[in-house]
Scaffold this motif. Structure first.
Motif: not given
Length: 110
Positions: A39-67
């Motif tokens: 929950l802590e990590t996803s909150g941080e990722l969500h905040m980072a994703a709202t500030h930046s909308h590029d493909d690298s963030e999508s890849a980071d989110a996908h790897s975070a789901e796998d993790d």
């Protein structure tokens, strides 16, 4: 209490401990800790994703789901190896106790 009875009782206690170990060290308790961390990590990722909308963030989110999936599976299975060792050790010790009791009773009869 005779030694064969103590050995048999020790085997039964080891088998009972095999059921308790995954409940104490794995399962829901371990999963709760992993989910709180997520929950802590996803909150941080969500905040980072709202500030930046590029493909690298999508890849980071996908790897975070796998993790997360790997950590959840590891949390659920934590303690299974120890439980397996305790179970088989308990079975072996309990069987040794039964054999000792059988040998003692045959000596007393014969």
């Amino acid at each position: 209490m005779k030694l064969p009875h103590v050995v048999l009782l020790t085997g039964v206690v080891l088998m009972a401990a095999a059921f308790a170990v995954p409940k104490l060290f794995g399962g829901r308790a371990a999963l709760r800790g992993e989910l709180e961390h997520e929950l802590e990590t996803s909150g941080e990722l969500h905040m980072a994703a709202t500030h930046s909308h590029d493909d690298s963030e999508s890849a980071d989110a996908h790897s975070a789901e796998d993790d997360l999936q790997q950590r959840v599976e590891a949390a659920l299975n934590r303690g299974q190896g120890t439980a397996s060792v305790l179970k088989w050790l308990g079975i072996g010790v309990a069987l040794a106790g039964v054999v000792m009791i059988a040998v003692d009773s045959s000596k007393q009869k014969g």
